[in-house]
Design an enzyme around this catalytic site. Structure first.
Site: not given
Ligand code: UD1
Ligand code: UDP
Length: 352
Positions: A204
Protein backbone atom coordinates in the site's frame (compact mmCIF):
# COMPACT_ATOMS: atom_id res chain seq x y z
CA UNK A 1 -6.65 13.86 33.86
CA UNK A 2 -8.36 14.25 30.50
CA UNK A 3 -6.60 12.82 27.44
CA UNK A 4 -7.84 13.29 23.88
CA UNK A 5 -6.57 10.41 21.74
CA UNK A 6 -6.49 11.09 18.00
CA UNK A 7 -6.62 8.21 15.53
CA UNK A 8 -7.63 7.88 11.89
CA UNK A 9 -5.90 5.02 10.06
CA UNK A 10 -5.92 1.22 10.46
CA UNK A 11 -2.61 0.79 12.32
CA UNK A 12 -3.59 3.53 14.77
CA UNK A 13 -6.74 1.72 15.85
CA UNK A 14 -4.59 -1.30 16.68
CA UNK A 15 -2.01 0.74 18.63
CA UNK A 16 -4.61 2.85 20.45
CA UNK A 17 -6.53 -0.28 21.48
CA UNK A 18 -3.50 -1.45 23.47
CA UNK A 19 -3.02 1.83 25.35
CA UNK A 20 -6.74 2.54 25.83
CA UNK A 21 -7.21 -0.86 27.47
CA UNK A 22 -4.62 0.12 30.09
CA UNK A 23 -5.86 3.70 30.47
CA UNK A 24 -9.30 2.32 31.27
CA UNK A 25 -7.91 0.65 34.39
CA UNK A 26 -6.93 4.03 35.84
CA UNK A 27 -9.89 5.87 37.41
CA UNK A 28 -7.91 9.12 37.36
CA UNK A 29 -7.83 9.12 33.54
CA UNK A 30 -10.70 10.15 31.29
CA UNK A 31 -9.94 9.35 27.65
CA UNK A 32 -11.86 11.03 24.84
CA UNK A 33 -11.46 9.29 21.47
CA UNK A 34 -11.35 11.34 18.28
CA UNK A 35 -11.43 9.53 14.90
CA UNK A 36 -10.46 11.79 12.01
CA UNK A 37 -12.18 9.52 9.47
CA UNK A 38 -9.03 9.13 7.37
CA UNK A 39 -9.93 5.45 6.99
CA UNK A 40 -13.64 4.80 6.74
CA UNK A 41 -14.39 1.50 4.92
CA UNK A 42 -15.93 -1.05 7.28
CA UNK A 43 -12.91 -3.34 6.91
CA UNK A 44 -10.41 -0.48 7.36
CA UNK A 45 -12.02 1.02 10.46
CA UNK A 46 -15.17 -0.31 12.16
CA UNK A 47 -13.97 -3.92 12.19
CA UNK A 48 -11.04 -2.97 14.48
CA UNK A 49 -13.28 -1.14 16.95
CA UNK A 50 -15.54 -4.19 17.15
CA UNK A 51 -12.85 -6.83 17.28
CA UNK A 52 -10.46 -5.09 19.66
CA UNK A 53 -13.21 -3.78 21.97
CA UNK A 54 -12.37 -0.15 21.35
CA UNK A 55 -15.22 2.07 22.50
CA UNK A 56 -17.00 3.92 19.71
CA UNK A 57 -15.21 7.23 19.08
CA UNK A 58 -16.62 10.24 20.93
CA UNK A 59 -16.08 12.23 17.75
CA UNK A 60 -15.67 11.24 14.08
CA UNK A 61 -14.65 14.06 11.76
CA UNK A 62 -15.33 11.95 8.68
CA UNK A 63 -12.70 13.81 6.65
CA UNK A 64 -12.32 10.90 4.21
CA UNK A 65 -9.73 10.79 1.45
CA UNK A 66 -8.01 13.64 -0.36
CA UNK A 67 -4.67 15.18 -1.23
CA UNK A 68 -2.28 15.64 1.67
CA UNK A 69 -3.08 19.32 2.13
CA UNK A 70 -6.84 18.93 1.78
CA UNK A 71 -7.03 15.95 4.10
CA UNK A 72 -4.67 17.38 6.73
CA UNK A 73 -6.30 20.82 6.52
CA UNK A 74 -9.78 19.40 7.10
CA UNK A 75 -8.45 17.43 10.06
CA UNK A 76 -6.78 20.51 11.56
CA UNK A 77 -10.02 22.48 11.53
CA UNK A 78 -12.09 19.68 13.00
CA UNK A 79 -9.54 18.74 15.66
CA UNK A 80 -9.12 22.34 16.77
CA UNK A 81 -12.88 22.71 17.37
CA UNK A 82 -12.94 19.59 19.51
CA UNK A 83 -9.81 20.42 21.48
CA UNK A 84 -11.24 23.88 22.23
CA UNK A 85 -14.41 22.23 23.49
CA UNK A 86 -12.75 19.44 25.48
CA UNK A 87 -9.70 21.34 26.76
CA UNK A 88 -7.74 18.16 27.60
CA UNK A 89 -4.62 18.02 29.75
CA UNK A 90 -2.87 16.03 27.03
CA UNK A 91 -3.32 14.99 23.41
CA UNK A 92 -2.14 11.51 22.44
CA UNK A 93 -1.13 10.67 18.85
CA UNK A 94 0.25 7.53 17.23
CA UNK A 95 2.59 6.72 14.37
CA UNK A 96 3.14 8.78 11.25
CA UNK A 97 -0.04 9.36 9.28
CA UNK A 98 -1.69 12.62 8.31
CA UNK A 99 -3.97 12.14 11.34
CA UNK A 100 -0.86 12.09 13.57
CA UNK A 101 0.48 15.30 12.11
CA UNK A 102 -2.86 17.12 12.24
CA UNK A 103 -3.47 16.05 15.84
CA UNK A 104 -0.06 17.16 17.05
CA UNK A 105 -0.16 20.46 15.17
CA UNK A 106 -3.68 21.46 16.23
CA UNK A 107 -2.94 20.65 19.88
CA UNK A 108 0.43 22.31 20.17
CA UNK A 109 -0.91 25.57 18.70
CA UNK A 110 -3.51 25.56 21.48
CA UNK A 111 -0.71 24.99 24.03
CA UNK A 112 -2.05 21.54 24.83
CA UNK A 113 0.83 19.12 25.50
CA UNK A 114 1.26 16.33 22.95
CA UNK A 115 2.45 12.78 23.59
CA UNK A 116 3.66 10.82 20.54
CA UNK A 117 3.67 7.04 20.59
CA UNK A 118 6.11 5.49 18.10
CA UNK A 119 8.40 8.51 18.15
CA UNK A 120 11.88 8.60 16.65
CA UNK A 121 11.30 6.29 13.69
CA UNK A 122 13.25 7.47 10.67
CA UNK A 123 13.68 6.10 7.15
CA UNK A 124 15.84 9.10 6.16
CA UNK A 125 13.79 9.17 2.97
CA UNK A 126 11.97 12.48 2.73
CA UNK A 127 10.06 11.31 -0.34
CA UNK A 128 7.86 9.36 2.07
CA UNK A 129 4.94 11.43 3.40
CA UNK A 130 5.26 9.48 6.65
CA UNK A 131 8.84 10.69 7.16
CA UNK A 132 7.70 14.33 7.04
CA UNK A 133 4.84 13.54 9.43
CA UNK A 134 7.24 11.88 11.88
CA UNK A 135 9.86 14.61 11.85
CA UNK A 136 7.32 17.40 12.39
CA UNK A 137 5.32 15.50 14.99
CA UNK A 138 8.41 14.66 17.05
CA UNK A 139 9.66 18.23 16.83
CA UNK A 140 6.45 19.73 18.22
CA UNK A 141 5.55 17.04 20.77
CA UNK A 142 6.20 17.30 24.50
CA UNK A 143 6.57 13.64 25.31
CA UNK A 144 8.16 11.13 22.94
CA UNK A 145 7.61 7.41 23.42
CA UNK A 146 10.35 5.56 21.54
CA UNK A 147 9.68 1.91 20.69
CA UNK A 148 13.32 0.94 20.04
CA UNK A 149 16.85 1.99 20.99
CA UNK A 150 17.42 3.06 17.39
CA UNK A 151 14.50 5.49 17.78
CA UNK A 152 16.14 6.86 20.93
CA UNK A 153 19.38 7.44 19.02
CA UNK A 154 17.51 9.22 16.22
CA UNK A 155 15.80 11.51 18.72
CA UNK A 156 19.09 12.14 20.50
CA UNK A 157 20.65 13.16 17.19
CA UNK A 158 17.84 15.70 16.74
CA UNK A 159 18.34 17.14 20.24
CA UNK A 160 15.11 15.63 21.54
CA UNK A 161 16.50 13.23 24.14
CA UNK A 162 15.19 15.26 27.14
CA UNK A 163 11.61 14.64 25.97
CA UNK A 164 12.17 10.95 25.21
CA UNK A 165 11.12 7.86 27.11
CA UNK A 166 11.85 4.26 26.03
CA UNK A 167 8.47 2.57 26.09
CA UNK A 168 9.01 -0.44 23.87
CA UNK A 169 6.58 -1.16 21.07
CA UNK A 170 2.82 -1.21 21.71
CA UNK A 171 2.45 -3.56 18.72
CA UNK A 172 4.59 -6.08 20.57
CA UNK A 173 2.23 -5.80 23.57
CA UNK A 174 -0.61 -6.38 21.15
CA UNK A 175 0.88 -9.49 19.55
CA UNK A 176 1.58 -11.04 22.96
CA UNK A 177 -2.00 -10.33 24.05
CA UNK A 178 -3.78 -11.67 20.97
CA UNK A 179 -1.45 -14.48 19.92
CA UNK A 180 -2.59 -16.52 22.91
CA UNK A 181 -6.24 -15.91 22.08
CA UNK A 182 -5.66 -17.16 18.52
CA UNK A 183 -3.73 -20.24 19.62
CA UNK A 184 -6.37 -21.06 22.24
CA UNK A 185 -9.17 -20.87 19.62
CA UNK A 186 -7.87 -22.82 16.59
CA UNK A 187 -11.32 -22.97 15.00
CA UNK A 188 -11.69 -19.17 14.91
CA UNK A 189 -10.24 -16.30 12.84
CA UNK A 190 -9.96 -18.52 9.77
CA UNK A 191 -9.86 -16.99 6.28
CA UNK A 192 -11.85 -19.20 3.95
CA UNK A 193 -10.79 -20.04 0.42
CA UNK A 194 -7.07 -19.66 0.87
CA UNK A 195 -4.47 -22.31 -0.02
CA UNK A 196 -2.92 -24.62 2.60
CA UNK A 197 0.56 -23.30 1.88
CA UNK A 198 1.11 -19.69 0.94
CA UNK A 199 3.15 -16.56 1.34
CA UNK A 200 1.32 -13.51 2.68
CA UNK A 201 1.71 -10.15 0.96
CA UNK A 202 0.50 -6.58 1.50
CA UNK A 203 1.20 -3.54 -0.68
CA UNK A 204 0.00 0.00 0.00
CA UNK A 205 3.00 2.32 0.27
CA UNK A 206 2.73 5.34 -2.04
CA UNK A 207 6.21 4.73 -3.49
CA UNK A 208 4.95 1.37 -4.82
CA UNK A 209 1.30 2.05 -5.63
CA UNK A 210 1.91 5.36 -7.38
CA UNK A 211 4.73 4.02 -9.54
CA UNK A 212 3.44 1.60 -12.19
CA UNK A 213 6.97 0.31 -12.82
CA UNK A 214 7.47 -0.61 -9.17
CA UNK A 215 4.10 -2.32 -8.96
CA UNK A 216 4.82 -4.27 -12.16
CA UNK A 217 8.25 -5.37 -10.85
CA UNK A 218 6.69 -6.64 -7.63
CA UNK A 219 3.97 -8.63 -9.44
CA UNK A 220 6.53 -9.96 -11.93
CA UNK A 221 8.46 -11.33 -8.96
CA UNK A 222 5.31 -12.80 -7.41
CA UNK A 223 4.53 -14.56 -10.71
CA UNK A 224 7.88 -16.33 -10.61
CA UNK A 225 7.64 -17.54 -6.99
CA UNK A 226 7.06 -21.21 -6.37
CA UNK A 227 4.17 -20.45 -4.02
CA UNK A 228 0.61 -19.23 -3.83
CA UNK A 229 0.46 -15.67 -2.54
CA UNK A 230 -2.42 -14.36 -0.43
CA UNK A 231 -2.82 -10.61 -0.81
CA UNK A 232 -5.36 -8.77 1.38
CA UNK A 233 -5.68 -5.72 -0.82
CA UNK A 234 -5.53 -2.20 0.63
CA UNK A 235 -8.16 0.06 -1.01
CA UNK A 236 -5.46 2.40 -2.26
CA UNK A 237 -3.85 -0.44 -4.22
CA UNK A 238 -7.23 -1.83 -5.29
CA UNK A 239 -8.12 1.49 -6.91
CA UNK A 240 -4.87 1.49 -8.86
CA UNK A 241 -5.06 -2.15 -9.93
CA UNK A 242 -8.57 -1.62 -11.31
CA UNK A 243 -7.01 -0.10 -14.37
CA UNK A 244 -4.33 -2.71 -14.73
CA UNK A 245 -4.14 -6.40 -15.58
CA UNK A 246 -0.86 -7.37 -14.00
CA UNK A 247 -2.05 -9.71 -11.26
CA UNK A 248 -0.53 -13.16 -11.82
CA UNK A 249 -2.56 -16.35 -11.42
CA UNK A 250 -0.75 -17.52 -8.26
CA UNK A 251 -1.84 -14.37 -6.41
CA UNK A 252 -5.06 -14.76 -4.46
CA UNK A 253 -6.54 -11.33 -3.81
CA UNK A 254 -8.81 -10.98 -0.79
CA UNK A 255 -10.50 -8.02 0.88
CA UNK A 256 -8.67 -6.45 3.85
CA UNK A 257 -9.26 -8.61 6.92
CA UNK A 258 -9.57 -7.90 10.64
CA UNK A 259 -6.54 -7.83 12.92
CA UNK A 260 -7.02 -11.30 14.41
CA UNK A 261 -7.57 -12.90 11.03
CA UNK A 262 -4.47 -11.09 9.78
CA UNK A 263 -2.43 -12.33 12.70
CA UNK A 264 -3.52 -15.90 12.01
CA UNK A 265 -2.72 -15.48 8.31
CA UNK A 266 0.75 -14.26 9.31
CA UNK A 267 1.34 -17.10 11.78
CA UNK A 268 0.56 -19.69 9.10
CA UNK A 269 2.42 -18.06 6.20
CA UNK A 270 5.68 -19.47 4.83
CA UNK A 271 6.99 -15.94 4.43
CA UNK A 272 5.64 -12.40 4.44
CA UNK A 273 6.21 -9.92 1.61
CA UNK A 274 5.21 -6.39 2.50
CA UNK A 275 5.78 -2.66 2.36
CA UNK A 276 3.84 -2.17 5.60
CA UNK A 277 5.59 -0.91 8.71
CA UNK A 278 3.46 -2.82 11.19
CA UNK A 279 3.44 -6.11 9.33
CA UNK A 280 7.27 -6.27 9.19
CA UNK A 281 7.28 -6.30 12.97
CA UNK A 282 4.38 -8.71 13.35
CA UNK A 283 6.14 -11.17 11.03
CA UNK A 284 9.21 -10.84 13.25
CA UNK A 285 7.32 -11.22 16.54
CA UNK A 286 5.50 -14.28 15.15
CA UNK A 287 8.67 -15.89 13.80
CA UNK A 288 7.90 -15.58 10.09
CA UNK A 289 10.67 -14.44 7.71
CA UNK A 290 9.85 -11.13 6.03
CA UNK A 291 10.75 -9.57 2.70
CA UNK A 292 10.38 -5.80 2.71
CA UNK A 293 9.30 -4.37 -0.62
CA UNK A 294 10.89 -1.03 0.14
CA UNK A 295 14.41 0.30 -0.21
CA UNK A 296 14.81 0.92 3.53
CA UNK A 297 13.17 0.15 6.86
CA UNK A 298 12.70 2.09 10.07
CA UNK A 299 12.61 -1.22 11.94
CA UNK A 300 16.29 -2.12 11.54
CA UNK A 301 16.15 -4.45 14.57
CA UNK A 302 14.25 -6.95 12.42
CA UNK A 303 17.08 -7.28 9.87
CA UNK A 304 19.49 -9.50 11.82
CA UNK A 305 20.11 -13.05 10.57
CA UNK A 306 17.93 -12.31 7.51
CA UNK A 307 14.66 -12.34 9.47
CA UNK A 308 13.79 -9.34 7.34
CA UNK A 309 15.38 -8.80 3.91
CA UNK A 310 15.14 -5.44 2.14
CA UNK A 311 14.54 -5.85 -1.58
CA UNK A 312 12.72 -2.72 -2.69
CA UNK A 313 10.54 -3.27 -5.76
CA UNK A 314 13.36 -5.19 -7.46
CA UNK A 315 12.11 -8.37 -9.18
CA UNK A 316 15.36 -10.33 -8.93
CA UNK A 317 16.05 -9.34 -5.32
CA UNK A 318 12.52 -10.34 -4.29
CA UNK A 319 12.93 -13.76 -5.91
CA UNK A 320 16.34 -14.24 -4.30
CA UNK A 321 14.99 -13.27 -0.86
CA UNK A 322 12.01 -15.60 -1.26
CA UNK A 323 14.43 -18.49 -1.94
CA UNK A 324 16.65 -17.67 1.05
CA UNK A 325 16.78 -20.44 3.68
CA UNK A 326 14.78 -20.02 6.87
CA UNK A 327 16.86 -18.02 9.38
CA UNK A 328 18.32 -20.52 11.79
CA UNK A 329 18.75 -18.23 14.76
CA UNK A 330 15.97 -16.98 17.05
CA UNK A 331 14.77 -13.40 17.06
CA UNK A 332 16.15 -10.95 19.59
CA UNK A 333 13.79 -9.02 21.80
CA UNK A 334 14.54 -5.35 21.28
CA UNK A 335 10.96 -4.10 21.41
CA UNK A 336 10.42 -3.90 25.17
CA UNK A 337 8.93 -6.40 27.57
CA UNK A 338 5.31 -6.32 26.43
CA UNK A 339 4.33 -3.61 28.92
CA UNK A 340 4.74 -0.56 26.70
CA UNK A 341 1.21 0.61 27.39
CA UNK A 342 1.83 0.46 31.14
CA UNK A 343 4.99 2.55 30.78
CA UNK A 344 3.15 5.05 28.57
CA UNK A 345 0.32 5.45 31.06
CA UNK A 346 2.68 5.78 34.00
CA UNK A 347 4.70 8.50 32.31
CA UNK A 348 1.69 10.43 31.00
CA UNK A 349 0.01 10.50 34.39
CA UNK A 350 3.08 11.39 36.43
CA UNK A 351 3.39 14.97 35.29
CA UNK A 352 6.22 14.16 32.80
C1 UD1 B 1 -2.24 5.87 5.26
C2 UD1 B 1 -0.98 6.50 5.83
C3 UD1 B 1 0.13 5.46 5.83
C4 UD1 B 1 -0.29 4.20 6.54
C5 UD1 B 1 -1.62 3.68 5.96
C6 UD1 B 1 -2.11 2.52 6.78
C7 UD1 B 1 -0.70 8.91 5.37
C8 UD1 B 1 -0.01 9.91 4.56
N1 UD1 B 1 -0.54 7.63 5.00
O1 UD1 B 1 -1.98 5.52 3.91
O2 UD1 B 1 1.26 5.99 6.50
O3 UD1 B 1 0.70 3.23 6.39
O4 UD1 B 1 -2.60 4.73 6.02
O5 UD1 B 1 -2.99 1.71 6.07
O6 UD1 B 1 -1.37 9.24 6.32
N2 UD1 B 1 -9.23 4.45 0.82
C9 UD1 B 1 -10.46 3.86 0.75
N3 UD1 B 1 -11.10 3.55 1.91
C10 UD1 B 1 -10.58 3.81 3.13
C11 UD1 B 1 -9.32 4.42 3.19
C12 UD1 B 1 -8.66 4.73 2.02
O7 UD1 B 1 -11.00 3.61 -0.33
O8 UD1 B 1 -11.22 3.49 4.16
C13 UD1 B 1 -8.52 4.75 -0.45
C14 UD1 B 1 -8.85 6.12 -1.01
O9 UD1 B 1 -8.86 6.01 -2.40
C15 UD1 B 1 -7.65 6.96 -0.59
C16 UD1 B 1 -6.53 5.94 -0.61
O10 UD1 B 1 -7.12 4.72 -0.20
O11 UD1 B 1 -7.41 8.02 -1.44
C17 UD1 B 1 -5.39 6.27 0.32
O12 UD1 B 1 -5.85 6.49 1.66
P1 UD1 B 1 -5.04 7.45 2.65
O13 UD1 B 1 -5.64 7.37 4.00
O14 UD1 B 1 -4.86 8.80 2.06
O15 UD1 B 1 -3.60 6.83 2.66
P2 UD1 B 1 -3.15 5.32 2.88
O16 UD1 B 1 -2.51 4.85 1.63
O17 UD1 B 1 -4.26 4.53 3.45
N1 UDP C 1 -3.70 -5.49 8.87
C1 UDP C 1 -4.98 -5.99 9.07
N2 UDP C 1 -5.69 -6.43 7.98
C2 UDP C 1 -5.18 -6.39 6.72
C3 UDP C 1 -3.88 -5.88 6.53
C4 UDP C 1 -3.16 -5.42 7.63
O1 UDP C 1 -5.46 -6.05 10.21
O2 UDP C 1 -5.88 -6.80 5.79
C5 UDP C 1 -2.95 -5.02 10.05
C6 UDP C 1 -1.56 -5.58 10.18
O3 UDP C 1 -1.60 -6.85 10.78
C7 UDP C 1 -0.90 -4.52 11.06
C8 UDP C 1 -1.54 -3.25 10.56
O4 UDP C 1 -2.74 -3.63 9.91
O5 UDP C 1 -1.24 -4.70 12.41
C9 UDP C 1 -0.62 -2.55 9.62
O6 UDP C 1 -1.29 -1.54 8.96
P1 UDP C 1 -0.87 -1.01 7.54
O7 UDP C 1 -0.01 -2.00 6.87
O8 UDP C 1 -2.10 -0.57 6.89
O9 UDP C 1 -0.06 0.30 7.92
P2 UDP C 1 1.46 0.59 8.36
O10 UDP C 1 1.79 -0.27 9.52
O11 UDP C 1 2.30 0.34 7.16
O12 UDP C 1 1.44 2.05 8.70
Amino acid sequence: MKIVTIVGARPQFIKAAVVSRVLKTNPAVHEVLLHTGQHYDENMSEIFFRELNIPQPDYNLEVGSGSHARQTGAMLQGIEDILLKERPDLTLVYGDTNSTLAGALAATKLHIPVAHVEAGLRSFNRMMPEEINRIVTDRISDLLFAPTRTAITNLENEGLLPLTCFSGDVMYDSVLFYQKLILDNPERYITTGIPQEYMLATIHRAENTDNPGNLRNIFNAFARLDSEIVLPLHPRTKNILKSSAIIPSNVKIIEPVGYLQMMKLTMNARKVLTDSGGLQKEAYFLGRPCITLRTETEWVETLHDNWNIITGPDTELIIKAALAPHPGKPQKNEFGDGNSAGIIMQKMTSGF
